[in-house]
Design an enzyme around this catalytic site. Sequence first.
Site, PDB file in Angstrom:
ATOM      1  CE  LYS A  54      75.143  88.425  16.134  1.00 34.55           C
ATOM      2  NZ  LYS A  54      75.829  87.768  15.585  1.00 34.55           N
ATOM      3  CD  GLN A  98      75.210  83.843  15.436  1.00 39.68           C
ATOM      4  OE1 GLN A  98      75.156  84.886  15.563  1.00 39.68           O
ATOM      5  NE2 GLN A  98      75.933  83.817  16.082  1.00 39.68           N
ATOM      6  CG  ASP A 121      80.076  88.376  10.973  1.00 41.29           C
ATOM      7  OD1 ASP A 121      80.175  89.237  11.713  1.00 41.29           O
ATOM      8  OD2 ASP A 121      79.629  87.172  11.557  1.00 41.29           O
TER       9      ASP A 121
END
Length: 300
Positions: A54, A98, A121
Amino acid sequence: MSAHIIDGKAFAATVRAKVAGHVSRMAEEHGITPGLAVVLVGEDPASQVYVRNKGKQTVECGMASFEHKLDADTDEATLLALVERLNADPAVHGILVQLPLPAHLNSDLIINTIAPEKDVDGFHVVNVGRLGAGLKAMVPCTPLGSLMMLKDYHGDLSGKSAVVIGRSNIVGKPMAQLLLGANATPTIAHSRTPDLEGVVRQADIVVAAVGRPEMVRGDWIKPGATVIDVGINRVPAPEKGEGKHKIVGDVHFESAVEVAGAITPVPGGVGPMTIACLLANTVTAAARSANLPEPEGLTA
Ligand code: NAD
């Protein structure tokens, strides 16, 4: 006849190029550099790989990447304080924590502490609600990438029947919402759905997000249907040598490719689109924060 293979790797490259174009225009015309902060707690090897990828792709698109790596025993107050700091930081337009987090941390609390407009997200309850209500939201990356591929292949999805197999909050449910928003007629199937094969066989579009290797067989697919395989399953591959593994999807590719009209492979289908859409969401978040128009081609 063999199905058209939807090349997610190539499509993700076009999305990243669009992102990079928007990023350079934002820098030139408005002096804004979109920034993505990724928070990793602990040393889960798969998460470390994701976070590295990422960060790398964020920088390659011209954006700023901020990585925060915390020890596995970090307490909740410390993590919440970091999220609050990132919420207040004007250089940070997107925040990703994460998952999975170590068991002693309350994931729901932490995700719902992220400012909804920076929740790239799309897991914050405000974004879940906004998507459900058909309002402007941050949309979860994997379903967003799947929708982009479907729209790219079909154009208009109006009138299509769709079956989403799996009802998770990160894939199945938002996928069905996106299909509804695109005027398809979605059904959500799951582990308690009777006659799953029969339900899948009705669909013009099948999205498999189950986590069961090669569960969906070719004879479940309506001839000519489009199949999006979200599954990522690591299975033994003795043909490659002792102790070797390979990645397969939730769809049995070899049989499905003979029946479907189009299909995404695993690997090389949905997977590459997920990070590309994270980058897209970061640019979208940066544009919205500056009241600029929505970046074209990067949203649902
Ligand atoms: P999950 O375990 O949270 O949800 C799986 C869903 O499948 C559940 O809703 C369950 O009801 C349903 N299910 C389980 N067994 C079933 C059965 N026998 N018949 C019908 N339905 C059944 O999983 P998830 O997080 O939604 O992920 C699904 C898959 O997608 C996994 O393989 C995961 O690795 C993969 N995934 C890929 C990406 C990507 O970037 N490509 C991102 C997220 C998840």
